[in-house]
Design an enzyme around this catalytic site. Structure first.
Site, short mmCIF file in Angstrom:
data_model
loop_
_atom_site.label_atom_id
_atom_site.label_comp_id
_atom_site.label_asym_id
_atom_site.label_seq_id
_atom_site.Cartn_x
_atom_site.Cartn_y
_atom_site.Cartn_z
NE ARG A 1 -10.50 -5.14 0.42
CZ ARG A 1 -9.72 -4.13 0.83
NH1 ARG A 1 -10.25 -3.09 1.45
NH2 ARG A 1 -8.42 -4.13 0.59
CG HIS B 1 -8.49 0.29 -2.85
ND1 HIS B 1 -7.70 -0.80 -2.51
CD2 HIS B 1 -9.16 0.64 -1.71
CE1 HIS B 1 -7.89 -1.08 -1.23
NE2 HIS B 1 -8.76 -0.23 -0.73
CD GLN C 1 -13.13 -1.64 -0.79
OE1 GLN C 1 -12.33 -1.50 0.12
NE2 GLN C 1 -14.34 -2.16 -0.62
NE ARG D 1 -3.90 0.58 1.92
CZ ARG D 1 -5.15 0.77 2.36
NH1 ARG D 1 -5.39 1.60 3.36
NH2 ARG D 1 -6.17 0.13 1.82
CB CYS E 1 -14.14 1.43 -0.15
SG CYS E 1 -13.42 3.07 0.11
N1 CP Z 1 -11.38 0.13 2.34
C1 CP Z 1 -10.10 0.05 2.78
O1 CP Z 1 -9.16 -0.22 2.01
O2 CP Z 1 -9.96 0.27 4.10
P1 CP Z 1 -8.58 0.43 4.89
O3 CP Z 1 -7.97 1.73 4.47
O4 CP Z 1 -9.01 0.42 6.33
O5 CP Z 1 -7.67 -0.71 4.57
N1 NVA Z 2 -9.91 7.01 -1.29
C1 NVA Z 2 -9.52 6.53 0.02
C2 NVA Z 2 -9.76 5.06 0.13
C3 NVA Z 2 -9.44 4.49 1.47
C4 NVA Z 2 -9.70 3.03 1.53
C5 NVA Z 2 -8.07 6.87 0.29
O1 NVA Z 2 -7.24 6.71 -0.61
O2 NVA Z 2 -7.75 7.30 1.39
#
Ligand code: CP
Ligand code: NVA
Length: 307
Positions: free
Chosen positions: A294, A138, A141, A111, A266
């Site tokens: 997930r 993402h 997700q 990430r 999400c």
């Molecule tokens: N939706 C999602 O990716 O959540 P987190 O940022 O908590 O991993």
């Molecule tokens: N768009 C958000 C998604 C988090 C899961 C971010 O990037 O922070």
């Protein structure tokens, strides 16, 4: 460590799968969820005595817990590496990190912010790399979201989906899903917050862009939103609060969608901002199923990449 003979596959985008592979992966995720550890749902000890390196340069609740849980359920061990715990933040090259991790771990799950960081990790890794969110997309997700829609309403093909809010990473993955599964995606963002232009061009046959949430939501089978302030945009909070006025998915907005429309987010969610409490906590919301899926979808993904 023995390496597989089949070509190395990474998962940095939904477009790294063929449509057929994507559909099979979703079907497998549904199967894995049905009776974990039993019958055809059995994933075996795919990661027995092996590790998965989770390189997380941004915060996470769902992604971290679902991958760590999934790796454990596949018989393996997840090593969580935060920036402060590794040499990446001190300037060690991503390429060197990728080579070192590949000598020990069976999977790299990353990430990060700039998408090119996860691409560089994949280019130098000799084990599968999974994008666990970048500023650009993402895809993990998206797997869970597709699974969730399929479970509640069947195939997305031919459906009408509305995205209301920021043209961000999650929106980009929905755009790819529209191409992959052949559905219509109406995207309403404030002016100046539209999704990536190049991607929009690639998805042109399946999306429409606009600035009017009511028009996007009209007749939709599914309404999707996300936080107005993604990770790394905290300093834009005040400006975004003004720009996104009128983009809250509330009961009035949902009433414009189809009577049986679903609502997705999400998470993390901010009630009273991008969504009202009565919508996210109401009967059309499937956000907890998205979160649970997930785990199942990512187990199916790891199985696909490793088998
Ligand atoms: N939706 C999602 O990716 O959540 P987190 O940022 O908590 O991993
Ligand atoms: N768009 C958000 C998604 C988090 C899961 C971010 O990037 O922070």
């Amino acid at each position: 460590m023995t390496r597989p003979l089949r070509p190395l596959r990474h998962f940095l985008s939904l477009m790294d799968l063929s449509t057929d592979e994507l559909r099979r992966l979703i079907a497998r995720a549904v199967e894995i969820k049905s009776a974990p550890g039993a019958g055809p749902a059995d994933t075996g000890d795919l990661l027995r005595n092996q590790t998965a390196a989770l390189v997380f340069e941004k915060s996470s609740t769902r992604t971290r817990v679902s991958f760590e849980t999934g790796v454990a359920q596949l018989g393996g061990h997840a090593i969580f590496i935060a920036p402060a715990d590794s040499h990446l933040a001190r300037g060690e090259a991503i390429e060197d990190t990728a080579r070192v991790l590949s000598r020990m771990a069976r999977l790299i799950i990353m990430r990060t912010g700039p998408h090119e960081r996860v691409e560089r990790m994949a280019e130098s890794a000799s084990v599968p790399v999974i994008n666990a969110l970048s500023d650009f997309n993402h895809p993990c997700q998206q797997l869970a979201d597709i699974q969730t829609y399929f479970e509640h309403r069947g195939d997305l093909s031919g459906r009408r989906v509305a995205w209301v809010g920021d043209g961000n990473n999650v929106c980009h993955s929905w755009m790819n899903a529209a191409r992959q599964l052949d559905f219509h995606l109406a995207i309403a963002t404030p002016a100046g917050y539209a999704p990536n232009r190049g991607l929009a061009r690639q998805c042109a046959a399946h999306i429409v862009l606009g600035n009017d949430p009511a028009a996007a939501v009209a007749g939709a089978d599914l309404v999707v939103t996300d936080s107005w302030i993604s990770m790394g945009q905290e300093r834009e909070k005040a400006a975004r609060g003004v720009a996104f006025k009128g983009f809250c998915v509330d009961r009035e907005m949902m009433s414009r969608a189809a009577a049986d429309a679903l609502f997705m987010h999400c998470l993390p969610a901010y009630r009273g901002h991008e969504v009202s409490a009565e919508v996210i906590d109401g009967g059309q919301s499937v956000v907890w199923d998205q979160a649970e899926n997930r785990l199942h979808a990512q187990k199916a993904l790891m199985e696909f990449l490793l088998r």
